[in-house]
Scaffold this motif. Structure first.
Motif, short mmCIF file in Angstrom:
data_model
loop_
_atom_site.label_atom_id
_atom_site.label_comp_id
_atom_site.label_asym_id
_atom_site.label_seq_id
_atom_site.Cartn_x
_atom_site.Cartn_y
_atom_site.Cartn_z
N GLU A 41 132.89 72.21 59.27
CA GLU A 41 132.08 73.03 60.25
C GLU A 41 130.47 72.80 59.61
OE1 GLU A 41 132.46 75.10 63.20
OE2 GLU A 41 134.02 73.41 62.93
N GLU A 42 130.69 72.81 58.27
CA GLU A 42 129.13 72.53 57.95
C GLU A 42 128.46 71.39 58.32
OE1 GLU A 42 129.11 72.97 53.54
OE2 GLU A 42 129.42 75.03 53.50
N LEU A 43 129.33 70.38 58.13
CA LEU A 43 128.81 68.92 58.73
C LEU A 43 128.43 69.03 60.25
CD1 LEU A 43 128.07 65.96 58.39
CD2 LEU A 43 130.51 65.28 58.47
N TYR A 44 129.50 69.59 61.12
CA TYR A 44 129.39 69.96 62.41
C TYR A 44 127.99 70.33 62.90
CZ TYR A 44 130.03 71.44 67.05
OH TYR A 44 129.87 71.89 68.61
N LEU A 68 130.71 65.82 51.15
CA LEU A 68 131.67 65.50 52.48
C LEU A 68 130.32 64.67 53.27
CD1 LEU A 68 134.13 65.66 54.12
CD2 LEU A 68 132.84 67.55 55.37
N LEU A 69 130.95 63.43 53.53
CA LEU A 69 130.16 62.51 54.23
C LEU A 69 130.66 62.42 55.70
CD1 LEU A 69 129.61 59.43 51.66
CD2 LEU A 69 128.07 61.45 52.02
N GLY A 70 131.99 62.58 55.81
CA GLY A 70 132.19 62.40 57.23
C GLY A 70 133.73 62.82 57.23
N TYR A 71 134.53 62.92 58.44
CA TYR A 71 135.73 63.27 58.57
C TYR A 71 136.19 62.91 59.99
CZ TYR A 71 134.33 67.15 61.68
OH TYR A 71 133.63 68.14 62.63
N ALA A 72 137.53 62.77 60.31
CA ALA A 72 138.27 62.35 61.59
C ALA A 72 139.45 63.18 61.27
CB ALA A 72 138.40 60.96 61.52
N ALA A 106 130.01 61.80 61.34
CA ALA A 106 129.54 61.51 60.09
C ALA A 106 128.02 61.48 60.30
CB ALA A 106 130.02 60.05 59.63
N GLU A 107 127.21 61.62 59.50
CA GLU A 107 125.77 61.60 59.65
C GLU A 107 125.12 60.11 59.35
OE1 GLU A 107 123.38 65.02 58.12
OE2 GLU A 107 125.33 65.01 56.79
N GLN A 108 125.91 59.53 58.73
CA GLN A 108 125.32 57.96 58.50
C GLN A 108 126.31 56.87 59.31
OE1 GLN A 108 123.99 57.01 54.37
NE2 GLN A 108 124.92 59.35 53.97
#
Length: 417
Positions: free
Chosen positions: A175-178, A226-230, A254-256
């Motif tokens: 959720e932080e990445l989202y 955390l760099l990404g997730y699926a 993912a951001e990158q």
């Protein structure tokens, strides 16, 4: 306050009526029971104080609810919006004015609450155009045969490791990445407390033969960042050629770019599977450019979120603009007449916009529905003009105004509601 039609009353829902009200909604949608986990979550997310019941006498025959959303608009601003949901009328009471009465009361309430936008997903899109909703976002569905598609991975900018993880256990980090990604793309919902549960809802009764929801996280091996997730599920199957399982992808973030590509490589290389499906990608998703042959994705473009301007000047003043614009828009709005009339829109990138009433000659003429379609930047006013839905009244105005409305990224709704 109540809204009355012959033999019909539209009134606020009472908390103790929720089960009866929700049961009527399920009947309106065909009568299929929901798994208890889904019903429980929707009870938790329902804002009873913003829910309406259409009644014939004491009997509930129709429903509508609004959710207090925050939606990203072009330029990165986040606006309050009413998320219109749980709209249904019993089959015995259709075409008798119940839906119109519910929409009338709801939009009046949204306007009184000061929300500039209302948004919804439509079970039947033609229904909502007459209430001023325009198709504001689209999504792409894809279906790829494993082995027929290769993913080009951009140059790696660091190290990563992939790790299988419990979706619920990793929810807070994801959720932080989202949240970091949300304001980059118009149409995205900035999730309010409680809504983080919806993306990981995994009722056994709704799996349709697929596995429990699975998750893979991409992390920096040195820092643990955390760099990404699926998130995905797998349905095992076999045929005369051998394994023919299906991977159903719920989300990849993912951001990158290189991390995003690596996650898709993982999904396209799961053992004992033959096909990978995804049903909600942005219309300009990077995957469309990362694969070796886009035809093997079988991409299909479908409607997603519909947008309604409830407070027209406030909505237009709040979003960002791609280029300077100074134009008079003549807007019709039969359902919310406070939006109707001529409005002078003056805006420029990075500067406050102004939208005020005017008696000056109009440059473009359009309905509020078309403004809703163009508002998030995914539908060009010029395309709507080519369909006869926008009229250019001053030569040259269409091209400049249409360009000003566009956004850098296609708008996208990350999940339904």
């Amino acid at each position: 306050m109540t809204t009355r039609h012959p033999r019909l009353t539209v009134r606020p829902l009472q908390a103790e009526e929720w089960n009866t009200w929700y049961d009527s909604l399920l009947v309106a949608f065909g009568g299929t029971e929901e798994p208890p986990e889904e019903r429980s979550l929707w009870r938790e997310l329902t804002e009873v104080e913003r829910s309406l019941a259409a009644c014939e006498g004491e009997r509930i025959v129709g429903s509508a609810s609004a959710l207090s959303f925050r939606v990203v608009v072009p330029g990165g601003a986040v606006l309050p919006a009413a998320g219109v949901t749980m709209v249904g009328v019993l089959p015995t009471h259709r075409r008798r004015g119940a839906l119109t009465a519910l929409m009338r009361r709801q939009l009046d309430d949204v306007h009184a609450a000061g929300e500039p936008l209302a948004v919804l997903t439509a079970s039947e899109p033609p229904i909502y155009g007459r209430f001023g909703y325009g198709q504001g976002t689209r999504k792409v569905t894809v279906s790829m045969t494993r082995g027929r598609v290769r993913v080009h991975t951009p140059e790696q900018q660091g190290e990563l490791v992939l790790r299988l993880a419990d979706p619920a256990a990793e929810l807070a980090r994801c959720e932080e990445l989202y949240a970091r990604l949300a304001t980059r793309r118009p149409g995205t919902l900035v999730r309010q407390p409680g809504w983080e549960k919806l993306p990981v809802l995994d009722a056994p009764g709704s799996r349709d033969g697929f596995s429990p929801l699975q998750s893979v996280v991409a992390e920096d091996p040195n820092t643990g960042e955390l760099l990404g997730y699926a998130r995905y599920a797998v349905k095992s199957d076999w045929n005369e050629r051998g394994a023919a399982g299906v991977v159903r992808v719920r989300v990849v973030q993912a951001e990158q770019p290189w991390v995003y590509a690596r996650l898709w490589e993982f999904l396209l290389d799961l053992d004992l599977t033959e096909r990978v499906e995804a049903y909600n990608l942005p219309a300009d998703d990077p995957l469309l450019h990362l694969v070796s042959d886009v035809r093997h994705l079988a991409p299909r473009l479908v409607d997603a979120m519909f947008v309604r301007l409830v407070d027209l000047p406030r909505a237009l003043e709040a979003r960002g603009w791609a280029q300077p614009v100074d134009a008079v828009l003549e807007v019709t709005d039969a359902f919310c007449p406070w939006n109707a009339g001529r409005w002078r829109l003056t805006a420029a990138p990075g500067k406050p916009a102004s939208c005020v009433p005017t008696d000056d000659p109009a440059d473009l003429a359009l309905d509020v529905r078309e403004l809703g379609s163009a508002y998030l930047g995914g539908t060009a006013l010029s395309a709507l003009a080519a369909a006869g839905l926008v009229r250019e009244l001053r030569p040259g105005a269409l091209e400049s105004v249409s360009a000003a409305f566009r956004s850098g990224l296609e708008p996208w709704l990350p999940h339904g509601f």
